[in-house]
Design a protein around this motif. Structure first.
Motif, PDB file in Angstrom:
ATOM      1  N   ASP C  27       0.823  -1.213   0.000  1.00 47.57           N
ATOM      2  CA  ASP C  27       0.000   0.000   0.000  1.00 47.57           C
ATOM      3  C   ASP C  27       0.857   1.264   0.000  1.00 47.57           C
ATOM      4  N   LEU C  29       3.400   1.814  -1.548  1.00 48.53           N
ATOM      5  CA  LEU C  29       3.861   2.135  -2.901  1.00 48.53           C
ATOM      6  C   LEU C  29       2.840   2.994  -3.637  1.00 48.53           C
ATOM      7  N   PHE C  30       1.637   2.966  -3.137  1.00 52.95           N
ATOM      8  CA  PHE C  30       0.583   3.754  -3.771  1.00 52.95           C
ATOM      9  C   PHE C  30       0.328   5.060  -3.018  1.00 52.95           C
ATOM     10  N   SER C  32       1.575   7.852  -3.197  1.00 57.45           N
ATOM     11  CA  SER C  32       1.547   9.103  -3.962  1.00 57.45           C
ATOM     12  C   SER C  32       0.151   9.433  -4.486  1.00 57.45           C
ATOM     13  N   ILE C  33      -0.748   8.487  -4.390  1.00 61.83           N
ATOM     14  CA  ILE C  33      -2.107   8.751  -4.879  1.00 61.83           C
ATOM     15  C   ILE C  33      -2.952   9.311  -3.746  1.00 61.83           C
ATOM     16  N   PRO C  34      -3.359  10.551  -3.848  1.00 59.36           N
ATOM     17  CA  PRO C  34      -4.162  11.164  -2.768  1.00 59.36           C
ATOM     18  C   PRO C  34      -5.423  10.348  -2.473  1.00 59.36           C
ATOM     19  N   GLU C  36      -8.373  11.128  -1.848  1.00 59.89           N
ATOM     20  CA  GLU C  36      -9.614  11.527  -2.516  1.00 59.89           C
ATOM     21  C   GLU C  36      -9.662  11.087  -3.978  1.00 59.89           C
ATOM     22  N   LEU C  37      -8.533  10.608  -4.492  1.00 62.99           N
ATOM     23  CA  LEU C  37      -8.547  10.133  -5.878  1.00 62.99           C
ATOM     24  C   LEU C  37      -8.723   8.619  -5.954  1.00 62.99           C
ATOM     25  N   ARG C  38      -8.844   7.965  -4.801  1.00 63.41           N
ATOM     26  CA  ARG C  38      -8.977   6.510  -4.814  1.00 63.41           C
ATOM     27  C   ARG C  38     -10.355   6.092  -5.364  1.00 63.41           C
ATOM     28  N   ALA C  39     -10.390   4.884  -5.877  1.00 63.67           N
ATOM     29  CA  ALA C  39     -11.616   4.352  -6.477  1.00 63.67           C
ATOM     30  C   ALA C  39     -12.776   4.395  -5.487  1.00 63.67           C
ATOM     31  N   ARG C  40     -13.916   4.872  -5.926  1.00 63.37           N
ATOM     32  CA  ARG C  40     -15.104   4.938  -5.059  1.00 63.37           C
ATOM     33  C   ARG C  40     -15.695   3.550  -4.851  1.00 63.37           C
ATOM     34  N   THR C  41     -15.757   2.812  -5.912  1.00 64.03           N
ATOM     35  CA  THR C  41     -16.239   1.422  -5.811  1.00 64.03           C
ATOM     36  C   THR C  41     -15.416   0.586  -6.770  1.00 64.03           C
ATOM     37  N   PHE C  42     -15.545  -0.713  -6.626  1.00 58.64           N
ATOM     38  CA  PHE C  42     -14.855  -1.633  -7.542  1.00 58.64           C
ATOM     39  C   PHE C  42     -15.581  -2.949  -7.370  1.00 58.64           C
TER      40      PHE C  42
END
Lengths: 478, 448, 448, 478
Positions: C27, C29-30, C32-34, C36-42
């Motif tokens: 985790d 490693l990720f 750098s991804i804010p 609020e930009l993470r996937a809402r659903t999957f």
């Protein structure tokens, strides 16, 4: 290349299995369980694919190289045969042996029946049994049938007679059927010496095993005489079908006087060799031997339906689990169906043409022990090259560097430094010429620079391997 | 249509080649064959294109019953085959090569067979393996002959729980030799150990058993090994390789020679073949093994490589004194076995074996719910078990076959007094739904 | 079941690798991804083994109508595919390689594509070919854009006899450019040459025709070439490659750019793809061609070799000034095309074309025997022809579809005033029996 | 190796065709016939098989070699996908367009529909069209949709904005859709410089095309800001899905603010590259763009049956013959079905882990322009090696001799002597380590013995080829 076990990493998973849809069962008692799991290789599917793909690239094969291996008939294996065999992959053989099961296997049984009929016509026999799993098993089964035949007539004979040029499987198969072997030396043309043959024959001989054309690729014009002599001693004639590719449609062993014939489907009928099997060795017999055939036997009933005979008082029993190497039989059936009468005759014509072409073009460069028209293969000797210290094997290894699989060397045993070349009918003239050129160059190098031959091959992942070490410091498991 | 299938020469080329040979026609090349030896007839039908031949094969395949759900074994098992197996074994260079007599240009096949031998040793916990035999049944016969050779004795004892086809093949193989085959009748689907003790003497070369048995029962033969070794005889066990994901191994039991059929390892059912037979043994027996064997060695530069070894045992060298007449084996099928085992790996094989047992136990429970049906419980089972029905098994099986379900193998063909018994096989491929369907259909057939 | 499909790392390896990287978890490693930009659903469903996935695919395939006998084309044709095609194109080294940007380790793909280009040139009698485009329809559009580039003009004329899908794709491709597409309505299933002459002027970049036309008619466009060249415009012809076993070639007609769909050359129907588009042209146009191209050259030792050439035309060098945006083409399908053409060879292709025409002529005769049915005879045809029925074609086709026969393509969707017309396609795969059956069924549908 | 045309012999026949069962038809008029047959190669089936089998052996491929080609996602292509696609080979696409034909194509249409749904979920889009035949066509189609969208709202915009690090297909596709291109230079982290971006944006910009993570393998944390700025100018955001392998299940372009996304199935979803195609480039769009999607469009009716919408006033038309590269779509569908939610997330985790592992281990040996945690790929520069006269291409060629396919070199354009490495998730650690060792050795050799690098490769059938000659003395047909 590393062994697959060297690529293994503990805990790595390859192919995933389906999730279970049933409850987990109670464990088996401890004493029935294995203590530690089998240390099978653990690698990812990609690493598995790469391993075997790269391994395959370390082989010569018919699809990549000319493979003129005498007595092995390495012809082209039509790709469509693979598609044909695939159609039968899902059928469980046990189905046919259930009550009412034959009805559900009419296609598979029909294929076996039809193939038997076709092979009977090709060999001139009365019935063909498709059960034997390879040529050698066909031989053994054939000799067992002969033993059963004699036994049924109240005789227990002792000997099977083979020429010294025969395939090793001939005497070995006869021995497994309980016979002692009499080996008859070859005469000038590579066939059994007729005098020695007459002397060796007696009423204790159960069978004479021969191949015709013989291992030198020569057709013995006195073959019928041999059959007659054998029959006069109440011995049966066994035909080793290894060389059938030479005579399709022109000669039928049954017409000559043979009583039992096996056919190598992976030679004459184009099924792939697979690096040493699976093959199939259907067995043709004369009427008198039919009662002794192994079971289950496929028969057609009065309504044209196929059924299985599973009981027979006189049968020698069973020589394989089910109905033979069905997948191999299916390929051969598709091949015969495709080629048909004309196509099969063309096979032998072209096979014989190619062998004679090579023989003529090479005979100025290599000793030809028997300068006669050959059939589908020809046998040279490296005896001239031996003067320069070059053996048949050195020429063989040089050919590898030239991109050709070597011919058979040191067989047949009755030719010194034998080089046995079987081009088959599927090779084009350009390929033959390329091979001939390489052979001629090898002969030139034997004079001018034998080192090149002695050091060959240099282009493979390994050079010559120490076979003595392999046998002495035996390591057959990593 | 052109009838020169796969024979490439054009008429011009043929003419030039004949000129070079110095004959006028192809027929002249056959001049050495006397007229009276020529074929009397040759009635093969005319040929056809690959497309037509394939269509004919499709028609034949369509004459078989389609989509029959198999709860049957008999030595062949309906297992999953990962896609990689066919794709990799189908590589031309494996497929169209011959026996690797020229090792330098055959390292692919040779290394693969060495890896295969290693896999079989690890699966069975034994020291050495050959490069495959024809099938499981002939492997039993070869093992018996090996025991006769090793001990110099003339009697083989065979447990009646061994697959009847294997026993028949063994008897056929030994039928012409001056040896005796003695069968022990099963007791409750297990080896009758009492009976065994009465026949064991110093004339016995070896005992052949099977695990799991033809009845599906699982046994531990460890004590037999001691018993036989004490008498100078060998213990031979035929094993179902998938079961070795869970079951005690031949090596752990002290078995001398383990054999079996490799069909279950990545080979399709294909109406009974090709598959392969495997054979593993204790190291001391290696020179008496039949069949090809691959050994490790080095080349002149010290690079590791593989060769066929101990060829002096084989027919092409030793002729009638060889350990066996076998020449072609089943290399490609053995390669499939290796790829199959490698694709599952250590834990995958265990998981596969567990799945088989779980499904089988579920089926056992479901079938036992049917009035009048009972399961033979003399021993635990793996993925096959014997069921006793309230009516002749053959009739029930025939009835279900009509519904597209092969419910089991009736035992009456193979054993006396077993008219109502059948063996049911449940592999990982059988879904719960299929098992439930079997139980329902069987109940209908039995109880109306 | 294990969910690490194809990701090989064990937990230990993962741990060691994370340590080396210097982070505590994957985790991180990720990081750098804010947030609020993470996937809402999957919501992708859970995974499954290859065996279960394959079973699901089998179920899906079974939901299609099985064994429908196709007398339809529409740009895709039900031709024989020799077994060698799939076996050879399926070689891993072709299958799993990328675009041959590193020529030394890609000579297999490069030489094959060079051989393919040569085959296309020989088939069309033109000088140069690229290494394939997406499909026949996009090849038409690319050819039109090429004509616009070469001439610097802004108008393309398209014969209405060209496959309607190709015309639609062309219009979509040109839809955002400042150019005009002018369609000429067919006359009796042929190019309306009178109409053409009225629209030809010095603003026309090129004319796109098709041979055989969508109606099945065969034409000779030789005179058009002169007409267009006199005005400085290009003649573009879309051709059906199998027909070139018999028909006058684009080169012989003076065509500047030939295009077409390669599906009929060894590619399965596969519900519409993948196939490939081909494009051949006169040498002078080579630097204006879209797509990859392989050229011959030598290495430092003078050995012959192959490379991607004229890359300066392409998007990865020229970016928005490239001759096309195409990057991936359809190499593997083009390879299938090459193997297909090579397996038949010179005479085989001629024979194949003759078979198609013979079957089609036979079908023509049979269908004309039906009362009220007539065949459009404004021109000879190859393996497709237009039939006029005594009732709406759509109704007849729907009726026969219910019987498992796709009788033809009704024209009313594509042309006005054609309610009773349909195009019937008869390839070499259709047997006489199937053709007779079609005629019988159609007669029943029409006449009761 | 000889060309297949050099192996051809006039009159030789390959595969035989079936015999005709209909009468020979009257000949076509002379003027409609070709004068001489096409000179296609004439060779036997065996020679054909040998030619292409041996040709294949002259390729590196994923199945034989590690293939860390940056921006190409050369992951393992599961073999089972081939078996899956085979199931649909026999279905004629035209069937679906006949009256009543949709009913007979429920399986194929269902697959397309389901795949669209899955991809919509993965990308966070409202609908996915599976028609585009490759990534570049997806891009072009996407930009055309954007143009149609603006047009429908009465606007005719002029520009599409791309960063200088973008794939060449981005500007090329936008140009084919009629736009002029504005290229924005990169900032320090390889993303568009925010200042330059703001300056470049105006109301005439129709779309901004980006990939995220960007071509340097870095995730731009200000990506939403970019979306917002673009949207404030009524420009739409286009997402190039080439790098989707990095973010499966973690980031969805739709959630960030993108309006249009294309997906490269032959990258992220494991369908084989085939030496340069076929690929497939499904296109995901937001609700507002759905009316403009190309036709035919697969829809589900109120009864759950699949049907085709073939007419629509606003549609941009058609971008391929039928329904896209169905065989490729089927493989990707099977892949997604197998992997499922967890499996897809694992893909990105492992892809990112592998890239960071390589980055960390190599950064002492090669210049790393951006030493930040990377996503699924990392970009080095051979600038240090350049001092010894060694270029990125020399290192690439040396890797070939070491048995590795080279990484991408000279892309992205905003890094000098770029070496772009994408290991993918399917490679095991041993493979990564082997590659890293070879890279380190290359860097050592650049110091100690650069000749080895400059002369490489030496182990291939050809050494470096003269590309200038190929272009100058153009020979594209034998």
């Amino acid at each position: 290349m590393r062994l697959i076990y060297e690529e293994s990493v503990a805990g790595r998973r390859g192919v995933a299995l389906p999730a279970s849809d049933v409850p987990v069962s109670e464990s088996l008692p401890e004493e029935l369980l294995r203590v530690v799991p089998a240390e099978l290789p653990q690698l990812s599917e990609l690493d598995l694919v790469r391993h075997f793909t790269n391994l395959s690239r370390r082989n010569f094969s018919v699809d990549t190289h000319f493979y003129p291996l005498g007595s092995c008939t390495m012809k082209y294996n039509p790709r469509v045969l693979e598609d044909a065999a695939l159609l039968f992959e899902a059928f469980h053989p046990m189905t046919a042996l259930l009550p009412g099961g034959e009805e559900l296997c009419q296609g598979s049984l029909g294929l076996l029946y039809d193939l038997g009929q076709l092979l009977a016509d090709i060999t001139g026999m009365d019935e063909v049994c498709t059960q034997p799993l390879a040529g050698a098993q066909g031989e053994m089964t054939g000799i067992m049938l002969i033993a059963a035949y004699h036994r049924a007539r109240g005789k227990r004979k002792r000997y099977v007679l083979v020429p010294d040029s025969s395939h090793g499987t001939n005497p070995a198969s006869a021995a497994m059927a309980g016979y002692e072997i009499i080996t008859v030396a070859s005469g000038t043309q590579g066939d059994m010496d007729m005098e020695l043959f007459r002397q060796a024959m007696n009423d204790q001989v159960a069978a004479v095993m021969m191949t015709c054309p013989n291992t030198l690729g020569l057709f013995n014009p006195r073959i019928r005489e041999i059959c007659d002599i054998a029959h006069s001693h109440d011995a049966l004639m066994y035909y080793d079908g290894a060389n059938l590719n030479a005579i399709l449609g022109r000669v039928r062993p049954g017409d000559i006087g043979f009583d039992v014939v096996h056919v190598n489907l992976h030679k004459t009928f184009a099924t792939p060799h697979g690096g040493g099997g699976p093959g199939a060795g259907p067995l043709g017999v004369r009427q008198a031997l039919i009662p002794f055939l192994p079971l289950p036997r496929v028969r057609m009933d009065e309504h044209g339906r196929l059924c299985l005979e599973t009981e027979s008082e006189l049968s020698i029993g069973r020589c394989a689990n089910f109905f033979g190497n069905f997948g191999v039989l299916a390929r051969a059936y598709a091949y015969i169906t495709m080629l048909g009468r004309q196509g099969l005759m063309r096979v032998s014509e072209a096979a014989v043409l190619n062998a004679n072409y090579i023989k003529e073009r090479l005979k100025g460069h290599y000793e030809l022990p028997h300068d006669l028209p050959c059939m589908h293969e020809c046998v040279f000797s490296a005896s001239r090259q031996l003067a320069q210290g070059v053996h048949a094997i050195d020429i063989a290894k040089y050919l590898i560097d030239r991109g050709f699989h070597p011919p058979t060397v040191y067989f047949p045993l009755n030719v010194r430094e034998a080089i046995m070349i079987e081009p088959t009918e599927t090779e084009s003239r350009a390929t033959l010429d390329g091979f001939i050129d390489a052979m001629i160059e090898a002969s030139g190098l034997a004079e001018s620079n034998p080192r090149v031959l002695l050091d060959a091959p240099l282009t493979m992942p390994v050079s010559r391997l120490d076979e003595t070490k392999a046998a002495r410091e035996l390591k057959v498991c990593w | 249509m052109d009838d020169s299938h796969y024979c490439p020469h054009t008429p011009e080329e043929r003419g030039e080649m004949l000129d070079l040979i110095g004959v006028a026609s192809v027929d002249d090349l056959f001049a050495s064959i006397p007229e009276e030896l020529r074929a009397r007839t040759f009635n093969i039908p005319p040929g056809m294109s690959e497309f037509e031949a394939l269509a004919r094969m499709r028609e034949l395949a369509a004459e078989n019953g389609q989509g029959i759900v198999p709860f049957i074994g008999g030595g062949y098992f309906d297992h999953l085959v990962p896609s990689v197996v066919s794709h990799l074994a189908g590589r031309s260079e494996f497929y169209t090569a011959y026996t690797p007599y020229q090792p330098e240009c055959s390292q692919g096949t040779l290394q693969a067979l060495f890896e295969y031998q290693t896999a079989i040793c690890r699966l069975t916990d034994l020291d050495v393996s050959n490069a495959s035999l024809y099938d499981g049944a002939t492997a039993c016969a070869e093992a018996a002959m090996m025991a006769l050779r090793v001990t110099g004795r003339r009697r083989i004892v065979v447990d009646g729980c061994v697959n009847p086809f294997s026993r028949q093949v063994l008897k056929t193989y030994l039928g012409n030799l001056d040896v005796e085959v003695l069968e022990i009748e099963p007791l409750d689907g297990l080896l009758n150990r009492g009976e065994l003790e009465t026949v064991l003497d110093d004339g016995v070369a070896g005992l052949l058993v099977q695990n799991p048995t033809f009845f599906g029962t699982v046994d531990d033969y460890s004590s037999l090994a001691d018993l036989l070794h004490a008498r100078g005889a060998l213990l031979i066990s035929s094993v179902y390789p998938v079961s070795l994901g869970l079951l005690k191994t031949p090596g752990e039991m002290g078995v001398d020679i383990a054999v079996g059929d490799g069909q279950s390892l990545g080979n399709p059912l294909s109406f009974g073949g090709p598959s392969f037979g495997f054979m593993a043994a204790r190291k001391a027996l290696v020179r008496n093994m039949p069949g090809r064997m691959v050994g490790e060695t080095v080349d002149g530069q010290g690079r590791r490589g593989y060769v066929l070894t101990l060829q002096a045992r084989e027919q092409h060298i030793k002729r009638h004194r060889a350990t066996s007449n076998i020449c072609s084996n089943q290399s490609l099928c053995a390669l499939r076995g290796l790829i199959f085992l490698s694709s599952l790996g250590r834990d995958g094989l265990t998981e596969l074996a567990r799945l088989n047992r779980d499904k089988s136990e579920y089926a056992k429970a479901r079938l036992e719910e049917i009035p009048g049906v009972s399961v033979l419980r003399s021993a635990p089972t793996f993925n096959e078990f014997t069921v006793s029905l309230p009516a002749p098994a053959g009739i029930a099986v025939a009835a279900l076959l009509g519904q597209g379900v092969a419910a089991g193998v009736p035992l009456s063909t193979y054993y006396r007094d077993s008219e109502r018994l059948m063996v049911v096989t449940v592999t990982e491929k059988r879904s719960r739904r299929e098992i439930d369907h079997l139980a329902r259909q069987l109940e209908v057939a039995l109880c109306g």
